[in-house]
Write a protein that holds these residues in place. Structure first.
Motif, PDB file in Angstrom:
ATOM      1  N   PHE A 136       0.832  -1.202   0.000  1.00 43.92           N
ATOM      2  CA  PHE A 136       0.000   0.000   0.000  1.00 43.92           C
ATOM      3  C   PHE A 136       0.869   1.255   0.000  1.00 43.92           C
ATOM      4  CE2 PHE A 136      -1.916   3.532   2.190  1.00 43.92           C
ATOM      5  CZ  PHE A 136      -3.111   3.691   1.504  1.00 43.92           C
ATOM      6  N   TYR A 137       1.810   1.338   0.933  1.00 40.16           N
ATOM      7  CA  TYR A 137       2.635   2.547   1.024  1.00 40.16           C
ATOM      8  C   TYR A 137       3.548   2.697  -0.187  1.00 40.16           C
ATOM      9  CZ  TYR A 137       0.992   2.962   5.794  1.00 40.16           C
ATOM     10  OH  TYR A 137       0.201   3.094   6.901  1.00 40.16           O
ATOM     11  N   GLU A 138       4.087   1.591  -0.667  1.00 43.53           N
ATOM     12  CA  GLU A 138       4.957   1.643  -1.845  1.00 43.53           C
ATOM     13  C   GLU A 138       4.195   2.171  -3.054  1.00 43.53           C
ATOM     14  OE1 GLU A 138       7.276  -1.437  -4.807  1.00 43.53           O
ATOM     15  OE2 GLU A 138       6.855  -2.077  -2.755  1.00 43.53           O
ATOM     16  N   TYR A 139       3.000   1.632  -3.275  1.00 43.47           N
ATOM     17  CA  TYR A 139       2.247   2.041  -4.455  1.00 43.47           C
ATOM     18  C   TYR A 139       1.518   3.354  -4.278  1.00 43.47           C
ATOM     19  CZ  TYR A 139       3.867  -1.774  -7.081  1.00 43.47           C
ATOM     20  OH  TYR A 139       4.709  -2.604  -7.758  1.00 43.47           O
ATOM     21  N   LYS A 140       1.288   3.748  -3.068  1.00 42.60           N
ATOM     22  CA  LYS A 140       0.756   5.090  -2.840  1.00 42.60           C
ATOM     23  C   LYS A 140       1.767   6.103  -3.386  1.00 42.60           C
ATOM     24  CE  LYS A 140      -2.567   7.433  -0.757  1.00 42.60           C
ATOM     25  NZ  LYS A 140      -3.792   7.699  -1.424  1.00 42.60           N
ATOM     26  N   ASN A 141       3.047   5.844  -3.134  1.00 44.60           N
ATOM     27  CA  ASN A 141       4.106   6.694  -3.670  1.00 44.60           C
ATOM     28  C   ASN A 141       4.228   6.539  -5.184  1.00 44.60           C
ATOM     29  OD1 ASN A 141       4.839   7.875  -1.286  1.00 44.60           O
ATOM     30  ND2 ASN A 141       6.735   6.741  -1.038  1.00 44.60           N
ATOM     31  N   GLN A 142       4.295   5.300  -5.667  1.00 44.55           N
ATOM     32  CA  GLN A 142       4.521   5.079  -7.094  1.00 44.55           C
ATOM     33  C   GLN A 142       3.404   5.650  -7.948  1.00 44.55           C
ATOM     34  OE1 GLN A 142       5.836   1.316  -8.537  1.00 44.55           O
ATOM     35  NE2 GLN A 142       7.357   1.091  -6.931  1.00 44.55           N
ATOM     36  N   CYS A 143       2.185   5.607  -7.445  1.00 41.82           N
ATOM     37  CA  CYS A 143       1.050   6.178  -8.183  1.00 41.82           C
ATOM     38  C   CYS A 143       0.911   7.672  -7.897  1.00 41.82           C
ATOM     39  CB  CYS A 143      -0.246   5.450  -7.832  1.00 41.82           C
ATOM     40  SG  CYS A 143      -0.317   3.753  -8.425  1.00 41.82           S
ATOM     41  N   MET A 144       1.861   8.221  -7.163  1.00 39.98           N
ATOM     42  CA  MET A 144       1.913   9.641  -6.834  1.00 39.98           C
ATOM     43  C   MET A 144       0.599  10.135  -6.240  1.00 39.98           C
ATOM     44  SD  MET A 144       4.406  11.112  -9.817  1.00 39.98           S
ATOM     45  CE  MET A 144       3.370  10.660 -11.183  1.00 39.98           C
ATOM     46  N   ASP A 145       0.026   9.329  -5.341  1.00 38.99           N
ATOM     47  CA  ASP A 145      -1.197   9.691  -4.630  1.00 38.99           C
ATOM     48  C   ASP A 145      -2.362   9.997  -5.575  1.00 38.99           C
ATOM     49  OD1 ASP A 145      -0.405   9.495  -1.827  1.00 38.99           O
ATOM     50  OD2 ASP A 145       0.945  11.155  -2.279  1.00 38.99           O
ATOM     51  N   ALA A 146      -2.344   9.401  -6.780  1.00 39.03           N
ATOM     52  CA  ALA A 146      -3.428   9.628  -7.742  1.00 39.03           C
ATOM     53  C   ALA A 146      -4.734   8.998  -7.279  1.00 39.03           C
ATOM     54  CB  ALA A 146      -3.045   9.079  -9.117  1.00 39.03           C
ATOM     55  N   LEU A 147      -4.640   8.011  -6.403  1.00 43.40           N
ATOM     56  CA  LEU A 147      -5.821   7.354  -5.858  1.00 43.40           C
ATOM     57  C   LEU A 147      -5.938   7.680  -4.380  1.00 43.40           C
ATOM     58  CD1 LEU A 147      -5.417   3.756  -7.352  1.00 43.40           C
ATOM     59  CD2 LEU A 147      -6.901   5.579  -8.186  1.00 43.40           C
ATOM     60  N   SER A 148      -7.167   7.779  -3.910  1.00 45.72           N
ATOM     61  CA  SER A 148      -7.364   7.930  -2.470  1.00 45.72           C
ATOM     62  C   SER A 148      -6.989   6.607  -1.808  1.00 45.72           C
ATOM     63  CB  SER A 148      -8.834   8.256  -2.168  1.00 45.72           C
ATOM     64  OG  SER A 148      -9.650   7.120  -2.429  1.00 45.72           O
ATOM     65  N   ASP A 149      -6.855   6.618  -0.497  1.00 46.14           N
ATOM     66  CA  ASP A 149      -6.549   5.379   0.224  1.00 46.14           C
ATOM     67  C   ASP A 149      -7.594   4.310  -0.087  1.00 46.14           C
ATOM     68  OD1 ASP A 149      -4.485   6.831   1.335  1.00 46.14           O
ATOM     69  OD2 ASP A 149      -5.238   6.713   3.393  1.00 46.14           O
ATOM     70  N   ASP A 150      -8.856   4.682  -0.033  1.00 46.92           N
ATOM     71  CA  ASP A 150      -9.932   3.714  -0.266  1.00 46.92           C
ATOM     72  C   ASP A 150      -9.908   3.179  -1.695  1.00 46.92           C
ATOM     73  OD1 ASP A 150     -10.782   3.989   2.366  1.00 46.92           O
ATOM     74  OD2 ASP A 150     -12.351   5.438   1.875  1.00 46.92           O
ATOM     75  N   GLU A 151      -9.616   4.040  -2.665  1.00 49.12           N
ATOM     76  CA  GLU A 151      -9.528   3.585  -4.057  1.00 49.12           C
ATOM     77  C   GLU A 151      -8.368   2.618  -4.255  1.00 49.12           C
ATOM     78  OE1 GLU A 151     -11.318   7.323  -6.604  1.00 49.12           O
ATOM     79  OE2 GLU A 151      -9.262   7.472  -5.850  1.00 49.12           O
TER      80      GLU A 151
END
Length: 148
Positions: free
Chosen positions: A89-104
């Motif tokens: 989750f944290y790795e891809y939150k960064n890689q997707c540059m926060d383009a998605l909300s946590d829930d998404e």
């Protein structure tokens, strides 16, 4: 003395977080106190590794709720699976540059985990989520299904 006072709020926060995880486990899949403590340590490490800051209860409770009924989940490996999901989750939150909300992001992770990843955290982290980030960066919908 000042150092001790500075640590007390953190200790209270950790105790509250642990109590929430144990309580959430009563409605999802149970965790032992040692597993909950280990997950909180792992969260702290993941946040340091990804250089993220988190306010509030964090993502673990949401992951527990989202993945508790996955057909691929082995209850004997619940804590280990949660730790891996949290790291991803944290790795891809960064890689997707926060383009998605946590829930998404959690919804996408669940869909991919139960779908093309077939319950494999390695595949989820190595292929499925990378494809998700590629789709986002090219302007495609993250909800599109692959048509192979």
């Amino acid at each position: 003395m000042d150092e001790l006072l500075a640590l007390r709020p953190l200790e209270n926060g950790r105790e509250q977080a642990m109590a929430r995880l144990l309580e959430r486990g009563s409605v999802t899949l149970p965790l032992t106190a040692e597993e909950a403590a280990g997950l909180l340590e792992r969260r702290d490490q993941a946040l340091r590794d990804t250089r993220r800051v988190e306010f509030g209860p964090g993502v673990l409770e949401k992951l527990m709720t989202a993945f508790r009924d996955s057909p691929y989940l082995d209850p004997a490996c619940w804590a280990e699976t949660l730790a891996g999901l949290q790291d991803l989750f944290y790795e891809y939150k960064n890689q997707c540059m926060d383009a998605l909300s946590d829930d998404e992001l959690i919804a996408a992770m669940r869909r991919l985990y139960d779908g093309e990843a077939g319950g494999s955290l390695d595949y989820l982290g190595g292929t499925a989520l990378e494809e998700l980030c590629r789709r986002l960066s090219s302007g495609e919908s993250w909800e599109d299904e692959d048509e192979n």
